[in-house]
Design a protein around this motif. Structure first.
Motif, PDB file in Angstrom:
ATOM      1  N   ILE A   1      24.911 -83.029  63.022  1.00 26.06           N
ATOM      2  CA  ILE A   1      26.366 -82.894  63.149  1.00 26.06           C
ATOM      3  C   ILE A   1      26.703 -81.981  64.322  1.00 26.06           C
ATOM      4  CG2 ILE A   1      28.439 -81.978  62.024  1.00 26.06           C
ATOM      5  CD1 ILE A   1      27.151 -82.942  59.337  1.00 26.06           C
ATOM      6  N   ALA A   2      25.984 -80.865  64.456  1.00 23.40           N
ATOM      7  CA  ALA A   2      26.232 -79.948  65.573  1.00 23.40           C
ATOM      8  C   ALA A   2      26.007 -80.663  66.904  1.00 23.40           C
ATOM      9  CB  ALA A   2      25.333 -78.723  65.466  1.00 23.40           C
ATOM     10  N   CYS A   3      24.941 -81.440  67.008  1.00 26.53           N
ATOM     11  CA  CYS A   3      24.677 -82.188  68.246  1.00 26.53           C
ATOM     12  C   CYS A   3      25.823 -83.139  68.563  1.00 26.53           C
ATOM     13  CB  CYS A   3      23.367 -82.964  68.132  1.00 26.53           C
ATOM     14  SG  CYS A   3      21.904 -81.925  68.131  1.00 26.53           S
ATOM     15  N   LYS A   4      26.291 -83.848  67.546  1.00 25.48           N
ATOM     16  CA  LYS A   4      27.398 -84.785  67.754  1.00 25.48           C
ATOM     17  C   LYS A   4      28.650 -84.051  68.217  1.00 25.48           C
ATOM     18  CE  LYS A   4      30.121 -86.401  64.594  1.00 25.48           C
ATOM     19  NZ  LYS A   4      30.742 -87.035  63.448  1.00 25.48           N
ATOM     20  N   LEU A   5      28.949 -82.912  67.594  1.00 24.80           N
ATOM     21  CA  LEU A   5      30.139 -82.153  67.961  1.00 24.80           C
ATOM     22  C   LEU A   5      30.040 -81.597  69.380  1.00 24.80           C
ATOM     23  CD1 LEU A   5      30.733 -80.281  64.584  1.00 24.80           C
ATOM     24  CD2 LEU A   5      32.041 -82.202  65.498  1.00 24.80           C
ATOM     25  N   ILE A   6      28.849 -81.186  69.787  1.00 26.20           N
ATOM     26  CA  ILE A   6      28.645 -80.706  71.158  1.00 26.20           C
ATOM     27  C   ILE A   6      28.834 -81.853  72.145  1.00 26.20           C
ATOM     28  CG2 ILE A   6      26.908 -79.839  72.789  1.00 26.20           C
ATOM     29  CD1 ILE A   6      25.795 -78.189  70.362  1.00 26.20           C
ATOM     30  N   LEU A   7      28.222 -82.998  71.865  1.00 21.69           N
ATOM     31  CA  LEU A   7      28.335 -84.153  72.761  1.00 21.69           C
ATOM     32  C   LEU A   7      29.761 -84.667  72.862  1.00 21.69           C
ATOM     33  CD1 LEU A   7      25.087 -86.071  71.777  1.00 21.69           C
ATOM     34  CD2 LEU A   7      25.561 -84.910  73.943  1.00 21.69           C
ATOM     35  N   ASN A   8      30.527 -84.559  71.766  1.00 22.26           N
ATOM     36  CA  ASN A   8      31.928 -85.005  71.772  1.00 22.26           C
ATOM     37  C   ASN A   8      32.877 -83.947  72.316  1.00 22.26           C
ATOM     38  OD1 ASN A   8      31.257 -87.484  70.718  1.00 22.26           O
ATOM     39  ND2 ASN A   8      31.661 -86.901  68.609  1.00 22.26           N
ATOM     40  N   GLY A   9      32.331 -82.776  72.693  1.00 20.49           N
ATOM     41  CA  GLY A   9      33.159 -81.720  73.255  1.00 20.49           C
ATOM     42  C   GLY A   9      33.939 -80.917  72.238  1.00 20.49           C
ATOM     43  N   GLN A  10      33.621 -81.081  70.952  1.00 13.86           N
ATOM     44  CA  GLN A  10      34.357 -80.359  69.914  1.00 13.86           C
ATOM     45  C   GLN A  10      33.833 -78.933  69.725  1.00 13.86           C
ATOM     46  OE1 GLN A  10      33.891 -84.036  67.386  1.00 13.86           O
ATOM     47  NE2 GLN A  10      35.751 -83.166  66.507  1.00 13.86           N
ATOM     48  N   ILE A  11      32.614 -78.677  70.148  1.00 11.45           N
ATOM     49  CA  ILE A  11      32.072 -77.323  70.196  1.00 11.45           C
ATOM     50  C   ILE A  11      31.899 -77.003  71.671  1.00 11.45           C
ATOM     51  CG2 ILE A  11      30.096 -75.836  69.711  1.00 11.45           C
ATOM     52  CD1 ILE A  11      29.677 -77.333  67.113  1.00 11.45           C
ATOM     53  N   GLN A  12      32.585 -75.960  72.143  1.00 11.02           N
ATOM     54  CA  GLN A  12      32.615 -75.628  73.560  1.00 11.02           C
ATOM     55  C   GLN A  12      31.605 -74.562  73.966  1.00 11.02           C
ATOM     56  OE1 GLN A  12      34.712 -77.187  75.857  1.00 11.02           O
ATOM     57  NE2 GLN A  12      35.127 -78.566  74.164  1.00 11.02           N
ATOM     58  N   GLU A  13      31.010 -73.882  73.000  1.00 12.52           N
ATOM     59  CA  GLU A  13      30.085 -72.779  73.282  1.00 12.52           C
ATOM     60  C   GLU A  13      28.932 -73.273  74.156  1.00 12.52           C
ATOM     61  OE1 GLU A  13      28.583 -68.754  71.664  1.00 12.52           O
ATOM     62  OE2 GLU A  13      30.149 -69.904  70.697  1.00 12.52           O
ATOM     63  N   LYS A  14      28.527 -72.467  75.105  1.00 13.23           N
ATOM     64  CA  LYS A  14      27.436 -72.808  76.025  1.00 13.23           C
ATOM     65  C   LYS A  14      26.204 -71.981  75.712  1.00 13.23           C
ATOM     66  CE  LYS A  14      30.051 -75.480  78.552  1.00 13.23           C
ATOM     67  NZ  LYS A  14      30.150 -76.832  78.137  1.00 13.23           N
ATOM     68  N   GLY A  15      25.031 -72.526  75.970  1.00 13.84           N
ATOM     69  CA  GLY A  15      23.778 -71.795  75.794  1.00 13.84           C
ATOM     70  C   GLY A  15      23.343 -71.735  74.343  1.00 13.84           C
ATOM     71  N   ALA A  16      22.260 -71.022  74.117  1.00 16.67           N
ATOM     72  CA  ALA A  16      21.740 -70.860  72.761  1.00 16.67           C
ATOM     73  C   ALA A  16      22.565 -69.805  72.028  1.00 16.67           C
ATOM     74  CB  ALA A  16      20.279 -70.447  72.806  1.00 16.67           C
ATOM     75  N   SER A  17      22.990 -70.127  70.834  1.00 19.28           N
ATOM     76  CA  SER A  17      23.778 -69.173  70.062  1.00 19.28           C
ATOM     77  C   SER A  17      23.568 -69.421  68.579  1.00 19.28           C
ATOM     78  CB  SER A  17      25.260 -69.275  70.412  1.00 19.28           C
ATOM     79  OG  SER A  17      25.738 -70.562  70.105  1.00 19.28           O
TER      80      SER A  17
END
Length: 72
Positions: free
Chosen positions: A27-43
């Motif tokens: 789910i996190a990967c999908k949200l990152i790819l869809n631009g819904q999670i904007q955070e950059k880098g490892a966190s």
């Protein structure tokens, strides 16, 4: 049978560990790819911007989390 608070695997490939560990990552990967999670880098997923949408989507799979605190 569904037991609240318990996740059971389907077989030796789709185990409870695979479901509860793999789904949030997917789910996190999908949200990152869809631009819904904007955070950059490892966190760490400790900010609401990251964990809230993941928890919300996990509910669609029947996985919910309840936080309780007890003073000892």
């Amino acid at each position: 049978a569904f037991v609240p608070g318990v996740v059971e695997g389907h077989d030796e490939r789709y185990t409870a560990m695979a479901i509860t560990g793999g789904l949030p990552v997917a789910i996190a990967c999908k949200l990152i790819l869809n631009g819904q999670i904007q955070e950059k880098g490892a966190s760490l997923p400790v900010s609401a911007e990251i964990y809230q949408p993941i928890l919300k989507e996990l509910q669609t799979f029947g996985l919910t989390f309840n936080k309780t605190e007890k003073q000892v």
